[in-house]
Design a protein around this motif. Sequence first.
Motif, PDB file in Angstrom:
ATOM      1  N   PHE A  78       3.095  -1.408   4.173  1.00 51.27           N
ATOM      2  CA  PHE A  78       2.947   0.043   3.996  1.00 51.27           C
ATOM      3  C   PHE A  78       4.349   0.651   3.917  1.00 51.27           C
ATOM      4  O   PHE A  78       5.169   0.442   4.823  1.00 51.27           O
ATOM      5  N   PHE A  95       0.848  -1.193   0.000  1.00 55.37           N
ATOM      6  CA  PHE A  95       0.000   0.000   0.000  1.00 55.37           C
ATOM      7  C   PHE A  95       0.882   1.241   0.000  1.00 55.37           C
ATOM      8  O   PHE A  95       1.918   1.268   0.671  1.00 55.37           O
ATOM      9  N   GLN A  96       0.433   2.273  -0.697  1.00 54.64           N
ATOM     10  CA  GLN A  96       1.186   3.528  -0.734  1.00 54.64           C
ATOM     11  C   GLN A  96       0.778   4.449   0.421  1.00 54.64           C
ATOM     12  O   GLN A  96       1.533   5.324   0.813  1.00 54.64           O
ATOM     13  N   ASP A  97      -0.460   4.270   0.898  1.00 56.00           N
ATOM     14  CA  ASP A  97      -0.982   5.083   2.002  1.00 56.00           C
ATOM     15  C   ASP A  97      -2.327   4.480   2.375  1.00 56.00           C
ATOM     16  O   ASP A  97      -2.809   3.558   1.701  1.00 56.00           O
ATOM     17  N   ASN A 120       3.453  10.380   4.250  1.00 58.78           N
ATOM     18  CA  ASN A 120       2.379   9.563   4.840  1.00 58.78           C
ATOM     19  C   ASN A 120       2.664   9.113   6.277  1.00 58.78           C
ATOM     20  O   ASN A 120       1.882   8.366   6.852  1.00 58.78           O
ATOM     21  N   ALA A 137      -2.656   8.088  -1.463  1.00 59.21           N
ATOM     22  CA  ALA A 137      -2.110   6.820  -1.985  1.00 59.21           C
ATOM     23  C   ALA A 137      -1.978   6.882  -3.503  1.00 59.21           C
ATOM     24  O   ALA A 137      -0.969   6.473  -4.080  1.00 59.21           O
ATOM     25  N   GLN A 183      -6.338   2.497  -5.226  1.00 53.22           N
ATOM     26  CA  GLN A 183      -6.634   2.146  -3.839  1.00 53.22           C
ATOM     27  C   GLN A 183      -7.842   1.215  -3.729  1.00 53.22           C
ATOM     28  O   GLN A 183      -7.803   0.239  -2.982  1.00 53.22           O
TER      29      GLN A 183
END
Lengths: 365, 90
Positions: free
Chosen positions: A155, A116-118, A161, A124, A134
Amino acid sequence: MTAQTPPPPMSLLAELTHRCPLQCPYCSNPVALDPRAGELTADIWKRVFDEAAALGVLQVHFSGGEPMARPDLPELVAHASSLGLYTNLITSGVLMDKAALDALVAAGLDHVQLSFQDIDPESAEHIGGMKGAQSRKLRAADLMMADGIPLTLNFVIHRANAGRVPAMLAYAERLGVARVEIAHTQYYGWGLRNRAALLPTRVQLETVTREVEAARARLGHRLAIDYVTPDYYADQPKPCMGGWGRRFVNISPVGRVLPCHAAETIPNVAFPDIRDASLADIWNYAPLFTMFRGTAWMPEPCAGCALKEVDWGGCRCQALALAGDASATDPICARSPRHRDIGLILDDLPAEVPPFVYRRYGSAR
Amino acid sequence: MSAEGDILRFARGYRLQHDCVRTQWVIQAPEKAFVADPIAGEVLQLVDGQRSVGTIIDLLAEKFTAPRGVIAGDVLALVSDLTDRRVLVP
């Protein structure tokens, strides 16, 4: 001869492709990405897995790029699985649907790591550079929970973030996964290029560390939290890859065999090609693997250091990136004559965060 | 704490495997492999989702002609730890 060969690798990181729908500015792929045309065929990968299992590899991590961009992924998983190798898929999840998951599970896939990016969708998708990513990831997570395949959430943490780590952990807890990684960005390749935008402040890092420790105390074995810090704030280097050529072997999409995914930055050495030699010969004898294996290569103050078999001299790619010499003491170490450079980098973090240089085939220069 | 009546199996994503190259038992787990010492290897080979912990103790006491109480202590400590860590599940 046999007595002089090193212990065999435990894990193989199989980078099946550098293609990916996402464009994360900290991507672990090299800045010069391998083109699709040169990618290893399924038959060569299968031969690699045969050799890896015979050599002593226990786990294969299918990675990329986005490994699900290869339609032959289930076939490769099935082959690795039939050899007794533990099969792990490292994916962004954006190409996952029920049919694809069912095919991978039927092939014997053991575990998935979903990145996950955010946790905030807008942020994200800004970080990953892909609209709609997302909701696809959340759906992929739900599909995997419904299937029951063991799932680890990953993450990647940085300046943009770091404030949302509690929300990330709350999502992992709500979903019911057994493991989550809270992994700060590492500064190689694309991450190094974007360091001014990504490196957290000391206060951000200390806050995240406190939050992770509190969550660990509260959750115990219910949710295992793997926590990776950015070593720029450390005085001791990390034992990168568990030591050069000691535990891990990485194979790039076009078949270069590497001690780590950043090793293609090392100058003045040939990168062995899996199409030209066996994995065992490369692991045991290729100059790229022997040059920093063990402790004989170490300069002072490493050679005389009591910790030399604890951190194995830290990270060679980082020594190259920060000190201009891959055989130098890792500048993260407080004993390095270049350690003060790290303090200068941290002092110079811009108040105004620069825009990301996205990971694209065209933005390498 | 596990009891002799418990019937345990490996959770999905975990398995016992013989590492032929290093001639040792390992527990394959998400993104890592743990070495199982020879005693743990003997115990875990018998964990199959059908035998009770008590039956496993009986089999090992017989195989090694050892006092049952000693074997029981070792087996219960091992399976309790692995159950806490969710490697083994009911």
